[in-house]
Design a protein around this motif. Structure first.
Motif, PDB file in Angstrom:
ATOM      1  N   PHE A  13       0.956  -1.095  -0.026  1.00 19.04           N
ATOM      2  CA  PHE A  13      -0.287  -0.171   0.107  1.00 19.04           C
ATOM      3  C   PHE A  13       0.913   1.036   0.071  1.00 19.04           C
ATOM      4  N   TYR A  14       0.835   2.173   0.881  1.00 17.06           N
ATOM      5  CA  TYR A  14       1.816   3.240   1.114  1.00 17.06           C
ATOM      6  C   TYR A  14       2.689   3.077   2.378  1.00 17.06           C
ATOM      7  N   GLN A  15       3.005   1.835   2.842  1.00 17.75           N
ATOM      8  CA  GLN A  15       3.870   1.419   3.766  1.00 17.75           C
ATOM      9  C   GLN A  15       5.258   1.694   3.440  1.00 17.75           C
ATOM     10  N   GLY A  16       6.195   1.823   4.471  1.00 16.09           N
ATOM     11  CA  GLY A  16       7.705   1.828   4.036  1.00 16.09           C
ATOM     12  C   GLY A  16       8.040   2.799   3.000  1.00 16.09           C
ATOM     13  N   ASP A  17       9.306   2.814   2.596  1.00 19.85           N
ATOM     14  CA  ASP A  17       9.842   3.872   1.678  1.00 19.85           C
ATOM     15  C   ASP A  17       9.494   3.518   0.306  1.00 19.85           C
ATOM     16  N   ALA A  18       9.349   4.333  -0.838  1.00 21.06           N
ATOM     17  CA  ALA A  18       9.174   3.705  -2.060  1.00 21.06           C
ATOM     18  C   ALA A  18      10.734   3.383  -2.618  1.00 21.06           C
ATOM     19  N   ASP A  19      10.908   2.246  -3.334  1.00 25.42           N
ATOM     20  CA  ASP A  19      11.984   1.768  -3.809  1.00 25.42           C
ATOM     21  C   ASP A  19      12.479   2.235  -5.100  1.00 25.42           C
ATOM     22  N   TRP A  20      13.169   3.413  -5.380  1.00 29.30           N
ATOM     23  CA  TRP A  20      13.429   4.069  -6.590  1.00 29.30           C
ATOM     24  C   TRP A  20      14.296   3.122  -7.263  1.00 29.30           C
ATOM     25  N   THR A  21      15.154   2.445  -6.654  1.00 29.22           N
ATOM     26  CA  THR A  21      16.126   1.485  -7.453  1.00 29.22           C
ATOM     27  C   THR A  21      15.580   0.693  -8.275  1.00 29.22           C
ATOM     28  N   ALA A  22      14.464   0.140  -7.616  1.00 29.90           N
ATOM     29  CA  ALA A  22      13.728  -1.166  -8.342  1.00 29.90           C
ATOM     30  C   ALA A  22      13.283  -0.551  -9.760  1.00 29.90           C
ATOM     31  N   ILE A  23      13.020   0.775  -9.593  1.00 25.49           N
ATOM     32  CA  ILE A  23      12.316   1.013 -10.978  1.00 25.49           C
ATOM     33  C   ILE A  23      13.283   1.237 -12.173  1.00 25.49           C
ATOM     34  N   ARG A  24      14.546   0.946 -11.871  1.00 28.85           N
ATOM     35  CA  ARG A  24      15.526   0.833 -12.887  1.00 28.85           C
ATOM     36  C   ARG A  24      15.383  -0.203 -13.695  1.00 28.85           C
ATOM     37  N   GLN A  25      14.875  -1.496 -13.102  1.00 25.75           N
ATOM     38  CA  GLN A  25      14.657  -2.505 -13.948  1.00 25.75           C
ATOM     39  C   GLN A  25      13.622  -2.281 -14.941  1.00 25.75           C
ATOM     40  N   VAL A  26      12.575  -1.484 -14.821  1.00 30.56           N
ATOM     41  CA  VAL A  26      11.596  -1.100 -15.742  1.00 30.56           C
ATOM     42  C   VAL A  26      12.441  -0.386 -16.606  1.00 30.56           C
ATOM     43  N   LYS A  27      13.086   0.701 -16.425  1.00 23.69           N
ATOM     44  CA  LYS A  27      13.785   1.386 -17.341  1.00 23.69           C
ATOM     45  C   LYS A  27      14.416   0.540 -18.475  1.00 23.69           C
ATOM     46  N   GLN A  28      15.047  -0.411 -17.906  1.00 24.44           N
ATOM     47  CA  GLN A  28      16.315  -1.135 -18.629  1.00 24.44           C
ATOM     48  C   GLN A  28      15.191  -2.222 -19.371  1.00 24.44           C
ATOM     49  N   ALA A  29      14.084  -2.420 -18.946  1.00 25.18           N
ATOM     50  CA  ALA A  29      13.414  -3.368 -19.954  1.00 25.18           C
ATOM     51  C   ALA A  29      12.548  -2.927 -21.006  1.00 25.18           C
ATOM     52  N   THR A  30      12.657  -1.571 -21.086  1.00 24.64           N
ATOM     53  CA  THR A  30      12.083  -0.851 -22.498  1.00 24.64           C
ATOM     54  C   THR A  30      12.369   0.383 -22.855  1.00 24.64           C
ATOM     55  N   ALA A  31      12.204   0.759 -24.124  1.00 28.45           N
ATOM     56  CA  ALA A  31      12.761   1.985 -24.552  1.00 28.45           C
ATOM     57  C   ALA A  31      11.618   3.089 -24.424  1.00 28.45           C
ATOM     58  N   LEU A  32      10.578   3.016 -23.603  1.00 33.66           N
ATOM     59  CA  LEU A  32       9.640   3.930 -23.458  1.00 33.66           C
ATOM     60  C   LEU A  32      10.083   5.014 -22.430  1.00 33.66           C
ATOM     61  N   PRO A  33       9.764   6.004 -22.401  1.00 33.11           N
ATOM     62  CA  PRO A  33       9.674   6.927 -21.504  1.00 33.11           C
ATOM     63  C   PRO A  33       9.257   6.386 -20.063  1.00 33.11           C
ATOM     64  N   VAL A  34       9.976   6.446 -18.986  1.00 38.89           N
ATOM     65  CA  VAL A  34       9.495   5.826 -17.607  1.00 38.89           C
ATOM     66  C   VAL A  34       9.591   7.139 -16.771  1.00 38.89           C
ATOM     67  N   VAL A  35       8.332   7.046 -15.759  1.00 42.96           N
ATOM     68  CA  VAL A  35       8.273   8.196 -14.853  1.00 42.96           C
ATOM     69  C   VAL A  35       8.303   7.536 -13.487  1.00 42.96           C
ATOM     70  N   ALA A  36       8.898   8.038 -12.754  1.00 44.64           N
ATOM     71  CA  ALA A  36       9.221   7.432 -11.124  1.00 44.64           C
ATOM     72  C   ALA A  36       8.150   8.213 -10.294  1.00 44.64           C
ATOM     73  N   ASN A  37       7.595   7.486  -9.573  1.00 43.45           N
ATOM     74  CA  ASN A  37       6.481   7.951  -8.627  1.00 43.45           C
ATOM     75  C   ASN A  37       6.710   7.137  -7.258  1.00 43.45           C
ATOM     76  N   GLY A  38       6.277   8.122  -6.254  1.00 44.73           N
ATOM     77  CA  GLY A  38       6.456   7.597  -4.870  1.00 44.73           C
ATOM     78  C   GLY A  38       7.266   8.289  -3.996  1.00 44.73           C
ATOM     79  N   ASP A  39       7.063   9.246  -3.084  1.00 41.29           N
ATOM     80  CA  ASP A  39       7.697   9.742  -1.966  1.00 41.29           C
ATOM     81  C   ASP A  39       8.613  10.810  -2.357  1.00 41.29           C
ATOM     82  N   CYS A  40       8.376  11.568  -3.441  1.00 43.40           N
ATOM     83  CA  CYS A  40       8.927  12.649  -3.811  1.00 43.40           C
ATOM     84  C   CYS A  40       8.556  13.993  -2.944  1.00 43.40           C
ATOM     85  N   LYS A  41       9.295  14.463  -2.005  1.00 45.95           N
ATOM     86  CA  LYS A  41       8.962  15.382  -1.114  1.00 45.95           C
ATOM     87  C   LYS A  41       9.874  16.580  -1.170  1.00 45.95           C
TER      88      LYS A  41
END
Length: 341
Positions: free
Chosen positions: A189-217
């Motif tokens: 849900f919204y517990q713990g910290d968003a894992d921004w590093t894990a989003i990198r695997q999505v970026k590496q899997a596709t040529a599409l623009p990727v937007v990172a979301n979660g805990d940008c304060k």
């Protein structure tokens, strides 16, 4: 009405989503019950490169549900993005067509909402448990419209099924133009910290623009999000409630533009008042006032004044729309007096 060039500079950090040309790399996230037309207008005018409606249930939207119609409203938005949710390809396709016909510049498919009432109907992040169905929904929507289609997802359903990279590959194959990834699983849900590093695997899997979301304060968070995720842009949610100008501040920062001075109390008051009046006009006095309370409380939370506590309490319990406006003005004036003292 506040003019954007009175507050924000011109961003040079262009960003393309299919045929849609954006002027920055910071977006306002869709939030149920929060990103109403008033908030989206304010965020866009204050520098957000893109804003997204609250999630629309595709079935309710097609049934012309009044609440869904309000959420889909995009008057005054330059790049109107409508987010839809559902689990039937034909319904999702038809709701996308309707949104496009009503002026949507982009359709966003919700595959990230963790709410039980959504996942219980096998929509939202529940679709990450059935990638064949998810791909079928994407295919139906992409084929139904001419505007770009994006997908908002999570990292996966739980820690044992972090399949966002695979969903990204399948979405790209179906013709999606952009992906947004919230750095948590559904079960977090919204517990713990968003894992921004894990989003990198999505970026590496596709040529599409990727937007990172979660805990940008903060501006520093935005830098770290892009550095750790490899993403192309950031999407900001809860941190923009009560300060819709924050998205524009991030956009300017990511574009390498100098930051302007913090908005003074009078300017923030004007933003809050315009937001409030938009809700009254859109929903009527009684419903608009009730809906506005969460926003008014959030705006008030950023007012720095030693004598503001009483005004805040009265602001969020008043049943009189004119009194609410007067209290809001008084609240921000109390900060002006405190600064001048």
């Amino acid at each position: 009405m506040i003019q954007s060039d009175q507050i924000v500079g011109k961003s040079t950090s262009d960003f393309a989503v299919g045929s849609l040309q954006l002027s920055g790399r910071a977006f306002l996230a869709p939030m149920a019950g929060v990103t109403d037309l008033g908030m989206r207008r304010a965020a866009e005018r204050l520098g957000a490169a893109l804003t997204v409606t609250e999630m629309l249930d595709a079935d309710f939207y097609l049934d012309r549900d009044p609440a869904a119609a309000l959420r889909a409203e995009g008057t005054g938005i330059a790049h109107h993005v409508v987010q839809i949710a559902g689990c039937r390809p034909e319904t999702m396709a038809e709701s996308a067509r309707r949104a496009e016909a009503a002026g949507a510049a982009m359709i966003d498919i919700n595959m990230g909402c963790p709410a039980k009432r959504v996942t219980g109907g096998f929509a939202g992040s529940a679709l990450m448990r059935d990638l064949d169905l998810a791909a079928g929904l994407i295919r139906a929507v992409v084929r139904a419209v001419k505007v770009p289609v994006s997908v908002k997802m999570r990292l996966g359903w739980d820690a044992d099924s972090l399949n966002a990279p695979e969903l990204a590959r399948r979405a790209e194959a179906e013709g999606v133009a952009m992906l947004t990834v919230h750095g948590r699983s559904r079960c977090q849900f919204y517990q713990g910290d968003a894992d921004w590093t894990a989003i990198r695997q999505v970026k590496q899997a596709t040529a599409l623009p990727v937007v990172a979301n979660g805990d940008c304060k903060s501006l520093e968070d935005a830098d770290d999000m892009l550095r750790l995720s490899g993403a192309d842009a950031v999407m900001i949610g809860r941190a923009a409630v009560g300060r819709p100008w924050f998205v524009g501040e991030v956009a300017r920062h990511l574009a390498g533009l100098p930051q302007s001075a913090p908005l003074d109390a009078a300017t923030r008051c004007a933003v809050a008042l315009e937001h409030y009046r938009t809700l009254l006009e859109l929903m009527g006095a009684a419903q608009g006032l009730r809906h506005a309370r969460k926003h008014l409380a959030a705006y008030a939370a950023y007012v720095q004044s030693p004598d503001s506590a009483g005004l805040r309490r009265r602001l969020v319990v008043s049943e009189n729309s004119a009194e609410v406006e007067s209290l809001l003005v008084s609240l921000f004036e109390s900060e002006e007096r405190a600064v001048a003292a």
